[in-house]
Scaffold this active site. Sequence first.
Site, PDB file in Angstrom:
ATOM      1  NE  ARG A  84      -3.594  -2.330   0.048  1.00 52.34           N
ATOM      2  CZ  ARG A  84      -3.124  -3.426  -0.544  1.00 52.34           C
ATOM      3  NH1 ARG A  84      -2.012  -3.373  -1.232  1.00 52.34           N
ATOM      4  NH2 ARG A  84      -3.778  -4.554  -0.495  1.00 52.34           N
TER       5      ARG A  84
ATOM      6  CD  GLU B 129      -5.451   1.164   2.541  1.00 48.63           C
ATOM      7  OE1 GLU B 129      -5.349   0.041   3.051  1.00 48.63           O
ATOM      8  OE2 GLU B 129      -6.244   1.428   1.628  1.00 48.63           O
TER       9      GLU B 129
ATOM     10  CB  SER C 125      -8.509  -1.445   4.498  1.00 52.24           C
ATOM     11  OG  SER C 125      -9.014  -2.619   3.951  1.00 52.24           O
TER      12      SER C 125
HETATM   13  C1  LIG Z   1     -15.430   0.414  -0.319  1.00 47.49           C
HETATM   14  C2  LIG Z   1     -13.967   0.598  -0.604  1.00 47.49           C
HETATM   15  C3  LIG Z   1     -13.161  -0.501  -0.843  1.00 47.49           C
HETATM   16  C4  LIG Z   1     -11.802  -0.344  -1.115  1.00 47.49           C
HETATM   17  N1  LIG Z   1     -11.062  -1.463  -1.348  1.00 47.49           N
HETATM   18  C5  LIG Z   1      -9.738  -1.353  -1.618  1.00 47.49           C
HETATM   19  C6  LIG Z   1      -8.957  -2.508  -1.879  1.00 47.49           C
HETATM   20  O1  LIG Z   1      -9.453  -3.633  -1.903  1.00 47.49           O
HETATM   21  N2  LIG Z   1      -7.633  -2.341  -2.123  1.00 47.49           N
HETATM   22  C7  LIG Z   1      -7.048  -1.114  -2.142  1.00 47.49           C
HETATM   23  O2  LIG Z   1      -5.840  -1.045  -2.376  1.00 47.49           O
HETATM   24  N3  LIG Z   1      -7.781   0.016  -1.910  1.00 47.49           N
HETATM   25  C8  LIG Z   1      -9.099  -0.076  -1.657  1.00 47.49           C
HETATM   26  N4  LIG Z   1      -9.843   1.049  -1.406  1.00 47.49           N
HETATM   27  C9  LIG Z   1      -9.187   2.369  -1.402  1.00 47.49           C
HETATM   28  C10 LIG Z   1      -9.323   3.147  -2.741  1.00 47.49           C
HETATM   29  O3  LIG Z   1     -10.410   2.692  -3.479  1.00 47.49           O
HETATM   30  C11 LIG Z   1      -8.062   3.027  -3.597  1.00 47.49           C
HETATM   31  O4  LIG Z   1      -6.944   3.488  -2.884  1.00 47.49           O
HETATM   32  C12 LIG Z   1      -8.182   3.844  -4.885  1.00 47.49           C
HETATM   33  O5  LIG Z   1      -7.070   3.593  -5.714  1.00 47.49           O
HETATM   34  C13 LIG Z   1      -8.319   5.344  -4.657  1.00 47.49           C
HETATM   35  O6  LIG Z   1      -8.658   5.932  -5.898  1.00 47.49           O
HETATM   36  P1  LIG Z   1      -9.306   7.372  -5.962  1.00 47.49           P
HETATM   37  O7  LIG Z   1      -9.333   7.773  -7.403  1.00 47.49           O
HETATM   38  O8  LIG Z   1     -10.593   7.399  -5.254  1.00 47.49           O
HETATM   39  O9  LIG Z   1      -8.206   8.221  -5.194  1.00 47.49           O
HETATM   40  P2  LIG Z   1      -8.442   9.512  -4.265  1.00 47.49           P
HETATM   41  O10 LIG Z   1      -9.061   9.099  -2.983  1.00 47.49           O
HETATM   42  O11 LIG Z   1      -9.093  10.596  -5.027  1.00 47.49           O
HETATM   43  O12 LIG Z   1      -6.924   9.910  -3.985  1.00 47.49           O
HETATM   44  C14 LIG Z   1      -6.112   9.063  -3.208  1.00 47.49           C
HETATM   45  C15 LIG Z   1      -4.698   9.651  -3.195  1.00 47.49           C
HETATM   46  O13 LIG Z   1      -4.166   9.614  -4.522  1.00 47.49           O
HETATM   47  C16 LIG Z   1      -3.862  10.937  -4.980  1.00 47.49           C
HETATM   48  N5  LIG Z   1      -4.216  10.953  -6.401  1.00 47.49           N
HETATM   49  C17 LIG Z   1      -5.416  10.679  -6.968  1.00 47.49           C
HETATM   50  N6  LIG Z   1      -5.316  10.719  -8.316  1.00 47.49           N
HETATM   51  C18 LIG Z   1      -4.035  11.037  -8.595  1.00 47.49           C
HETATM   52  C19 LIG Z   1      -3.282  11.225  -9.799  1.00 47.49           C
HETATM   53  N7  LIG Z   1      -3.843  11.103 -11.016  1.00 47.49           N
HETATM   54  N8  LIG Z   1      -1.969  11.558  -9.702  1.00 47.49           N
HETATM   55  C20 LIG Z   1      -1.368  11.692  -8.497  1.00 47.49           C
HETATM   56  N9  LIG Z   1      -2.019  11.524  -7.332  1.00 47.49           N
HETATM   57  C21 LIG Z   1      -3.318  11.183  -7.378  1.00 47.49           C
HETATM   58  C22 LIG Z   1      -4.680  11.873  -4.108  1.00 47.49           C
HETATM   59  O14 LIG Z   1      -4.091  13.148  -4.015  1.00 47.49           O
HETATM   60  C23 LIG Z   1      -4.667  11.109  -2.779  1.00 47.49           C
HETATM   61  O15 LIG Z   1      -3.436  11.312  -2.121  1.00 47.49           O
HETATM   62  C24 LIG Z   1     -11.218   0.939  -1.139  1.00 47.49           C
HETATM   63  C25 LIG Z   1     -12.030   2.055  -0.900  1.00 47.49           C
HETATM   64  C26 LIG Z   1     -13.385   1.896  -0.638  1.00 47.49           C
HETATM   65  C27 LIG Z   1     -14.251   3.110  -0.413  1.00 47.49           C
END
Ligand SMILES: Cc1cc2nc3c(=O)[nH]c(=O)nc-3n(C[C@H](O)[C@H](O)[C@H](O)COP(=O)(O)OP(=O)(O)OC[C@H]3O[C@@H](n4cnc5c(N)ncnc54)[C@H](O)[C@@H]3O)c2cc1C
Length: 344
Positions: free
Chosen positions: A169, A338, A243
Amino acid sequence: MTTIQLPQLQRDVDLRAFNTFGFSARAERFLRVESLESLQQAVALARGQGWPLLVLGGGSNLVLRERLPGLVVQIALKGRSVHIDGETVLATVAAGENWHETVAWSLGQGYYGLENLALIPGTVGAAPMQNIGAYGVELEERFHSLKALDTETGAIRHFTREACAFGYRDSLFKSAQPGRYIILEVTFALSRAALPVLRYRALVDELEQHGIASPTPLDVFEAVCRIRRSKLPDPSEVGNAGSFFKNPVVAADRYRALHEAFPDIVAYPAGDAYKLAAGWLIDRCGWKGRSLGPVGVYRNQALVLVNGGGGTASDLLALADAVRASVLERFGVELEMEPRIYPA
Ligand SMILES: Cc1cc2nc3c(=O)[nH]c(=O)nc-3n(C[C@H](O)[C@H](O)[C@H](O)COP(=O)(O)OP(=O)(O)OC[C@H]3O[C@@H](n4cnc5c(N)ncnc54)[C@H](O)[C@@H]3O)c2cc1C
Protein backbone atom coordinates in the site's frame (compact mmCIF):
# COMPACT_ATOMS: atom_id res chain seq x y z
CA MET A 1 4.25 37.45 -18.78
CA THR A 2 1.09 35.63 -19.96
CA THR A 3 -1.81 35.52 -17.54
CA ILE A 4 -3.23 32.07 -17.03
CA GLN A 5 -6.98 31.93 -17.65
CA LEU A 6 -9.00 29.07 -16.25
CA PRO A 7 -12.63 29.99 -16.89
CA GLN A 8 -13.92 26.71 -15.41
CA LEU A 9 -12.31 27.42 -12.03
CA GLN A 10 -15.01 27.33 -9.35
CA ARG A 11 -14.88 28.90 -5.91
CA ASP A 12 -16.01 27.64 -2.52
CA VAL A 13 -17.14 24.21 -3.69
CA ASP A 14 -18.55 21.59 -1.31
CA LEU A 15 -16.71 18.32 -1.91
CA ARG A 16 -19.24 16.12 -0.11
CA ALA A 17 -20.07 14.30 -3.33
CA PHE A 18 -16.37 13.96 -4.23
CA ASN A 19 -15.22 11.87 -1.26
CA THR A 20 -16.58 8.46 -0.29
CA PHE A 21 -16.73 9.32 3.43
CA GLY A 22 -19.27 11.94 2.41
CA PHE A 23 -17.56 14.63 4.52
CA SER A 24 -18.57 18.17 3.86
CA ALA A 25 -15.33 19.94 2.92
CA ARG A 26 -15.18 23.31 1.22
CA ALA A 27 -12.54 23.74 -1.45
CA GLU A 28 -11.44 27.34 -1.82
CA ARG A 29 -11.02 26.67 -5.55
CA PHE A 30 -11.97 23.63 -7.61
CA LEU A 31 -11.22 22.63 -11.16
CA ARG A 32 -12.14 19.50 -13.10
CA VAL A 33 -9.44 18.88 -15.72
CA GLU A 34 -10.16 16.99 -18.91
CA SER A 35 -6.96 17.81 -20.83
CA LEU A 36 -3.24 17.88 -20.16
CA GLU A 37 -3.16 21.54 -21.19
CA SER A 38 -5.65 22.67 -18.57
CA LEU A 39 -3.86 20.55 -15.96
CA GLN A 40 -0.53 22.18 -16.83
CA GLN A 41 -2.15 25.62 -16.62
CA ALA A 42 -3.73 24.82 -13.27
CA VAL A 43 -0.44 23.57 -11.84
CA ALA A 44 1.40 26.65 -13.13
CA LEU A 45 -1.27 28.92 -11.65
CA ALA A 46 -1.16 27.19 -8.26
CA ARG A 47 2.64 27.37 -8.19
CA GLY A 48 2.66 31.01 -9.24
CA GLN A 49 0.13 31.97 -6.57
CA GLY A 50 1.61 29.73 -3.88
CA TRP A 51 -1.66 27.80 -3.49
CA PRO A 52 -1.61 24.34 -1.94
CA LEU A 53 -2.67 21.84 -4.62
CA LEU A 54 -4.71 18.73 -3.97
CA VAL A 55 -5.19 16.19 -6.75
CA LEU A 56 -8.44 14.31 -6.50
CA GLY A 57 -9.49 11.12 -8.26
CA GLY A 58 -12.61 9.38 -6.97
CA GLY A 59 -12.04 10.52 -3.38
CA SER A 60 -12.14 6.95 -2.05
CA ASN A 61 -8.85 6.97 -0.17
CA LEU A 62 -8.68 10.28 1.63
CA VAL A 63 -10.03 12.12 4.64
CA LEU A 64 -11.01 15.73 3.96
CA ARG A 65 -11.10 18.30 6.75
CA GLU A 66 -13.69 21.09 6.69
CA ARG A 67 -11.64 23.67 4.73
CA LEU A 68 -9.29 23.07 1.81
CA PRO A 69 -7.29 26.20 1.01
CA GLY A 70 -5.71 26.64 -2.44
CA LEU A 71 -6.79 24.57 -5.42
CA VAL A 72 -8.37 21.14 -5.71
CA VAL A 73 -7.97 19.58 -9.14
CA GLN A 74 -10.15 16.65 -10.10
CA ILE A 75 -8.48 14.46 -12.72
CA ALA A 76 -10.90 13.63 -15.54
CA LEU A 77 -8.40 12.67 -18.28
CA LYS A 78 -9.95 9.90 -20.41
CA GLY A 79 -8.87 7.37 -23.00
CA ARG A 80 -7.42 3.89 -23.51
CA SER A 81 -5.07 2.41 -26.09
CA VAL A 82 -3.57 -1.01 -26.59
CA HIS A 83 -0.37 -2.46 -27.99
CA ILE A 84 -0.35 -6.23 -28.54
CA ASP A 85 2.87 -8.21 -28.70
CA GLY A 86 2.16 -11.96 -28.92
CA GLU A 87 0.46 -13.02 -25.69
CA THR A 88 1.37 -9.78 -23.93
CA VAL A 89 -0.94 -6.78 -24.03
CA LEU A 90 0.26 -3.34 -23.05
CA ALA A 91 -2.88 -1.38 -22.18
CA THR A 92 -2.43 2.34 -21.57
CA VAL A 93 -5.25 3.99 -19.65
CA ALA A 94 -5.72 7.67 -18.80
CA ALA A 95 -5.67 8.62 -15.11
CA GLY A 96 -9.30 9.77 -14.95
CA GLU A 97 -10.81 6.49 -16.13
CA ASN A 98 -12.81 4.60 -13.52
CA TRP A 99 -10.84 1.67 -12.10
CA HIS A 100 -13.59 -0.95 -12.00
CA GLU A 101 -14.82 -0.05 -15.49
CA THR A 102 -11.25 -0.48 -16.71
CA VAL A 103 -11.03 -3.94 -15.14
CA ALA A 104 -14.36 -4.91 -16.76
CA TRP A 105 -13.23 -3.45 -20.10
CA SER A 106 -9.92 -5.39 -20.07
CA LEU A 107 -11.77 -8.61 -19.34
CA GLY A 108 -14.27 -7.92 -22.13
CA GLN A 109 -11.36 -7.47 -24.56
CA GLY A 110 -9.77 -10.77 -23.49
CA TYR A 111 -6.85 -9.06 -21.71
CA TYR A 112 -6.37 -10.84 -18.41
CA GLY A 113 -4.66 -10.04 -15.14
CA LEU A 114 -6.75 -7.38 -13.38
CA GLU A 115 -9.75 -9.55 -12.44
CA ASN A 116 -8.76 -9.98 -8.75
CA LEU A 117 -8.80 -6.18 -8.43
CA ALA A 118 -12.44 -5.82 -9.49
CA LEU A 119 -14.75 -3.38 -7.72
CA ILE A 120 -12.06 -1.28 -6.04
CA PRO A 121 -13.49 2.25 -6.14
CA GLY A 122 -11.64 5.18 -7.66
CA THR A 123 -9.60 6.05 -10.71
CA VAL A 124 -6.76 4.49 -12.68
CA GLY A 125 -4.44 7.40 -11.83
CA ALA A 126 -4.73 6.83 -8.10
CA ALA A 127 -4.14 3.07 -8.33
CA PRO A 128 -0.30 3.26 -8.34
CA MET A 129 -0.35 5.73 -5.43
CA GLN A 130 -0.82 3.02 -2.87
CA ASN A 131 -0.17 0.03 -5.13
CA ILE A 132 -3.76 -1.12 -4.75
CA GLY A 133 -4.23 -4.74 -3.92
CA ALA A 134 -6.94 -7.26 -3.18
CA TYR A 135 -7.66 -10.98 -3.26
CA GLY A 136 -4.08 -12.08 -3.87
CA VAL A 137 -2.95 -9.53 -6.49
CA GLU A 138 -1.22 -6.17 -6.17
CA LEU A 139 -1.16 -3.57 -8.91
CA GLU A 140 2.65 -3.75 -9.23
CA GLU A 141 2.32 -7.31 -10.60
CA ARG A 142 0.36 -6.00 -13.59
CA PHE A 143 2.13 -2.67 -13.89
CA HIS A 144 4.36 -1.79 -16.83
CA SER A 145 5.01 1.97 -16.58
CA LEU A 146 3.35 5.34 -16.07
CA LYS A 147 3.53 8.92 -17.24
CA ALA A 148 3.33 11.78 -14.74
CA LEU A 149 3.54 15.55 -14.62
CA ASP A 150 6.24 16.84 -12.29
CA THR A 151 4.61 19.76 -10.48
CA GLU A 152 8.00 21.16 -9.47
CA THR A 153 9.59 21.36 -12.93
CA GLY A 154 6.57 21.16 -15.24
CA ALA A 155 8.26 18.25 -17.08
CA ILE A 156 6.52 15.03 -18.07
CA ARG A 157 8.33 11.99 -16.72
CA HIS A 158 8.10 8.27 -17.44
CA PHE A 159 8.39 5.82 -14.57
CA THR A 160 9.24 2.14 -14.83
CA ARG A 161 8.04 -0.27 -12.16
CA GLU A 162 11.39 -0.07 -10.35
CA ALA A 163 11.28 3.74 -10.32
CA CYS A 164 7.85 3.70 -8.63
CA ALA A 165 9.30 2.01 -5.50
CA PHE A 166 6.13 0.04 -4.89
CA GLY A 167 5.60 -1.48 -1.46
CA TYR A 168 2.65 -2.72 0.57
CA ARG A 169 0.00 0.00 0.00
CA ASP A 170 2.84 2.32 -0.82
CA SER A 171 4.85 3.90 -3.63
CA LEU A 172 7.21 6.75 -4.34
CA PHE A 173 4.15 8.92 -5.08
CA LYS A 174 2.55 8.28 -1.69
CA SER A 175 5.60 8.33 0.62
CA ALA A 176 8.92 9.59 -0.72
CA GLN A 177 7.60 12.40 -2.94
CA PRO A 178 3.99 13.01 -1.85
CA GLY A 179 2.14 15.48 -4.06
CA ARG A 180 5.06 16.05 -6.43
CA TYR A 181 3.84 13.99 -9.39
CA ILE A 182 0.42 13.97 -11.02
CA ILE A 183 -0.13 10.65 -12.73
CA LEU A 184 -1.44 11.16 -16.27
CA GLU A 185 -1.69 7.61 -17.59
CA VAL A 186 -0.79 4.08 -16.55
CA THR A 187 0.34 1.21 -18.79
CA PHE A 188 -0.56 -2.29 -17.64
CA ALA A 189 1.13 -5.50 -18.79
CA LEU A 190 -1.76 -7.91 -19.30
CA SER A 191 -1.99 -11.31 -20.91
CA ARG A 192 -4.11 -12.90 -23.61
CA ALA A 193 -3.62 -16.20 -21.79
CA ALA A 194 -5.83 -16.81 -18.75
CA LEU A 195 -3.78 -17.40 -15.61
CA PRO A 196 -6.20 -17.20 -12.68
CA VAL A 197 -4.56 -16.22 -9.38
CA LEU A 198 -6.12 -18.24 -6.58
CA ARG A 199 -3.85 -17.41 -3.64
CA TYR A 200 -6.60 -16.07 -1.44
CA ARG A 201 -8.54 -18.57 0.68
CA ALA A 202 -11.87 -16.69 0.64
CA LEU A 203 -11.76 -16.53 -3.16
CA VAL A 204 -11.08 -20.27 -3.52
CA ASP A 205 -13.94 -21.00 -1.07
CA GLU A 206 -16.32 -18.75 -2.99
CA LEU A 207 -15.50 -20.49 -6.29
CA GLU A 208 -15.88 -23.92 -4.68
CA GLN A 209 -19.26 -22.96 -3.30
CA HIS A 210 -20.33 -22.24 -6.87
CA GLY A 211 -18.96 -25.60 -8.03
CA ILE A 212 -16.20 -23.98 -10.11
CA ALA A 213 -13.05 -26.12 -10.14
CA SER A 214 -11.24 -24.51 -13.10
CA PRO A 215 -12.22 -20.85 -13.03
CA THR A 216 -12.00 -18.54 -16.02
CA PRO A 217 -10.91 -14.91 -15.45
CA LEU A 218 -14.61 -13.99 -15.66
CA ASP A 219 -15.41 -16.49 -12.88
CA VAL A 220 -12.71 -14.88 -10.72
CA PHE A 221 -14.02 -11.38 -11.51
CA GLU A 222 -17.57 -12.36 -10.57
CA ALA A 223 -16.49 -14.18 -7.41
CA VAL A 224 -14.44 -11.18 -6.25
CA CYS A 225 -17.43 -8.89 -6.90
CA ARG A 226 -19.75 -11.17 -4.91
CA ILE A 227 -17.37 -11.36 -1.93
CA ARG A 228 -16.76 -7.63 -1.91
CA ARG A 229 -20.49 -6.81 -2.12
CA SER A 230 -21.19 -9.11 0.83
CA LYS A 231 -18.36 -7.80 3.03
CA LEU A 232 -17.80 -4.12 2.33
CA PRO A 233 -20.22 -1.23 2.76
CA ASP A 234 -21.24 0.52 -0.46
CA PRO A 235 -19.99 4.14 -0.12
CA SER A 236 -23.18 5.38 -1.81
CA GLU A 237 -25.06 4.02 1.24
CA VAL A 238 -22.53 4.29 4.10
CA GLY A 239 -19.58 6.67 3.93
CA ASN A 240 -16.23 4.85 4.11
CA ALA A 241 -12.79 4.55 2.50
CA GLY A 242 -12.39 0.75 2.56
CA SER A 243 -9.66 -0.52 4.89
CA PHE A 244 -8.79 2.34 7.18
CA PHE A 245 -5.60 0.83 8.61
CA LYS A 246 -2.80 -1.12 6.98
CA ASN A 247 -2.17 -4.65 8.20
CA PRO A 248 0.88 -4.18 10.45
CA VAL A 249 4.00 -6.12 9.47
CA VAL A 250 6.03 -7.49 12.40
CA ALA A 251 9.29 -9.46 12.66
CA ALA A 252 9.02 -13.24 13.03
CA ASP A 253 10.08 -13.31 16.71
CA ARG A 254 7.54 -10.61 17.55
CA TYR A 255 4.85 -12.64 15.76
CA ARG A 256 5.80 -15.80 17.67
CA ALA A 257 5.48 -13.94 21.00
CA LEU A 258 2.07 -12.60 19.99
CA HIS A 259 0.98 -16.04 18.81
CA GLU A 260 1.94 -17.53 22.16
CA ALA A 261 -0.10 -14.91 24.02
CA PHE A 262 -3.00 -14.96 21.54
CA PRO A 263 -3.10 -18.39 19.85
CA ASP A 264 -5.97 -17.47 17.50
CA ILE A 265 -4.28 -14.32 16.16
CA VAL A 266 -4.73 -14.02 12.39
CA ALA A 267 -1.51 -13.43 10.43
CA TYR A 268 0.09 -14.24 7.07
CA PRO A 269 3.77 -14.80 6.26
CA ALA A 270 5.25 -11.82 4.39
CA GLY A 271 8.80 -12.71 3.38
CA ASP A 272 10.78 -13.12 6.62
CA ALA A 273 8.13 -11.20 8.55
CA TYR A 274 4.41 -11.57 9.31
CA LYS A 275 1.48 -9.43 8.34
CA LEU A 276 -1.08 -9.24 11.16
CA ALA A 277 -4.75 -8.90 10.28
CA ALA A 278 -5.51 -5.41 11.60
CA GLY A 279 -9.25 -6.20 11.50
CA TRP A 280 -8.71 -9.07 13.96
CA LEU A 281 -6.72 -6.85 16.36
CA ILE A 282 -9.43 -4.16 16.27
CA ASP A 283 -12.21 -6.70 16.66
CA ARG A 284 -10.47 -8.24 19.72
CA CYS A 285 -10.36 -4.81 21.33
CA GLY A 286 -14.16 -4.81 21.13
CA TRP A 287 -14.51 -2.11 18.49
CA LYS A 288 -16.49 -3.96 15.80
CA GLY A 289 -19.90 -2.33 15.39
CA ARG A 290 -19.15 0.41 17.96
CA SER A 291 -19.79 4.09 17.29
CA LEU A 292 -18.26 7.26 18.61
CA GLY A 293 -20.84 9.93 17.80
CA PRO A 294 -21.69 9.95 14.09
CA VAL A 295 -18.76 7.72 13.07
CA GLY A 296 -18.04 4.11 13.90
CA VAL A 297 -16.40 0.77 13.16
CA TYR A 298 -18.30 -1.21 10.51
CA ARG A 299 -20.34 -4.07 11.99
CA ASN A 300 -19.22 -6.67 9.40
CA GLN A 301 -15.54 -5.71 9.04
CA ALA A 302 -13.58 -4.06 11.85
CA LEU A 303 -10.97 -2.67 9.43
CA VAL A 304 -13.52 -0.31 7.89
CA LEU A 305 -14.44 2.96 9.63
CA VAL A 306 -17.76 4.48 8.59
CA ASN A 307 -19.51 7.81 8.63
CA GLY A 308 -23.05 7.05 9.77
CA GLY A 309 -24.10 10.52 8.54
CA GLY A 310 -23.16 14.05 9.54
CA GLY A 311 -19.69 13.09 10.74
CA THR A 312 -16.57 15.17 10.13
CA ALA A 313 -12.89 14.42 9.66
CA SER A 314 -12.32 15.42 13.31
CA ASP A 315 -14.89 12.86 14.48
CA LEU A 316 -13.25 10.19 12.35
CA LEU A 317 -9.71 10.98 13.46
CA ALA A 318 -10.80 10.91 17.12
CA LEU A 319 -12.24 7.43 16.51
CA ALA A 320 -9.07 6.33 14.67
CA ASP A 321 -6.95 7.54 17.60
CA ALA A 322 -9.10 5.65 20.10
CA VAL A 323 -8.87 2.44 18.03
CA ARG A 324 -5.11 2.78 17.64
CA ALA A 325 -4.65 3.40 21.37
CA SER A 326 -6.65 0.23 22.22
CA VAL A 327 -4.64 -1.92 19.83
CA LEU A 328 -1.35 -0.50 21.10
CA GLU A 329 -2.31 -1.08 24.71
CA ARG A 330 -3.55 -4.64 24.22
CA PHE A 331 -1.10 -5.98 21.62
CA GLY A 332 1.77 -3.47 21.63
CA VAL A 333 1.23 -3.01 17.87
CA GLU A 334 1.07 0.36 16.09
CA LEU A 335 -1.61 0.76 13.43
CA GLU A 336 -0.89 2.99 10.46
CA MET A 337 -3.65 4.78 8.60
CA GLU A 338 -4.11 3.90 4.94
CA PRO A 339 -5.90 7.05 3.62
CA ARG A 340 -4.19 10.43 3.57
CA ILE A 341 -5.62 13.43 5.46
CA TYR A 342 -6.05 16.81 3.70
CA PRO A 343 -4.93 19.35 4.73
CA ALA A 344 -2.27 17.28 6.53
C1 LIG B 1 -15.43 0.41 -0.32
C2 LIG B 1 -13.97 0.60 -0.60
C3 LIG B 1 -13.16 -0.50 -0.84
C4 LIG B 1 -11.80 -0.34 -1.11
N1 LIG B 1 -11.06 -1.46 -1.35
C5 LIG B 1 -9.74 -1.35 -1.62
C6 LIG B 1 -8.96 -2.51 -1.88
O1 LIG B 1 -9.45 -3.63 -1.90
N2 LIG B 1 -7.63 -2.34 -2.12
C7 LIG B 1 -7.05 -1.11 -2.14
O2 LIG B 1 -5.84 -1.04 -2.38
N3 LIG B 1 -7.78 0.02 -1.91
C8 LIG B 1 -9.10 -0.08 -1.66
N4 LIG B 1 -9.84 1.05 -1.41
C9 LIG B 1 -9.19 2.37 -1.40
C10 LIG B 1 -9.32 3.15 -2.74
O3 LIG B 1 -10.41 2.69 -3.48
C11 LIG B 1 -8.06 3.03 -3.60
O4 LIG B 1 -6.94 3.49 -2.88
C12 LIG B 1 -8.18 3.84 -4.88
O5 LIG B 1 -7.07 3.59 -5.71
C13 LIG B 1 -8.32 5.34 -4.66
O6 LIG B 1 -8.66 5.93 -5.90
P1 LIG B 1 -9.31 7.37 -5.96
O7 LIG B 1 -9.33 7.77 -7.40
O8 LIG B 1 -10.59 7.40 -5.25
O9 LIG B 1 -8.21 8.22 -5.19
P2 LIG B 1 -8.44 9.51 -4.26
O10 LIG B 1 -9.06 9.10 -2.98
O11 LIG B 1 -9.09 10.60 -5.03
O12 LIG B 1 -6.92 9.91 -3.99
C14 LIG B 1 -6.11 9.06 -3.21
C15 LIG B 1 -4.70 9.65 -3.20
O13 LIG B 1 -4.17 9.61 -4.52
C16 LIG B 1 -3.86 10.94 -4.98
N5 LIG B 1 -4.22 10.95 -6.40
C17 LIG B 1 -5.42 10.68 -6.97
N6 LIG B 1 -5.32 10.72 -8.32
C18 LIG B 1 -4.04 11.04 -8.60
C19 LIG B 1 -3.28 11.22 -9.80
N7 LIG B 1 -3.84 11.10 -11.02
N8 LIG B 1 -1.97 11.56 -9.70
C20 LIG B 1 -1.37 11.69 -8.50
N9 LIG B 1 -2.02 11.52 -7.33
C21 LIG B 1 -3.32 11.18 -7.38
C22 LIG B 1 -4.68 11.87 -4.11
O14 LIG B 1 -4.09 13.15 -4.02
C23 LIG B 1 -4.67 11.11 -2.78
O15 LIG B 1 -3.44 11.31 -2.12
C24 LIG B 1 -11.22 0.94 -1.14
C25 LIG B 1 -12.03 2.06 -0.90
C26 LIG B 1 -13.39 1.90 -0.64
C27 LIG B 1 -14.25 3.11 -0.41
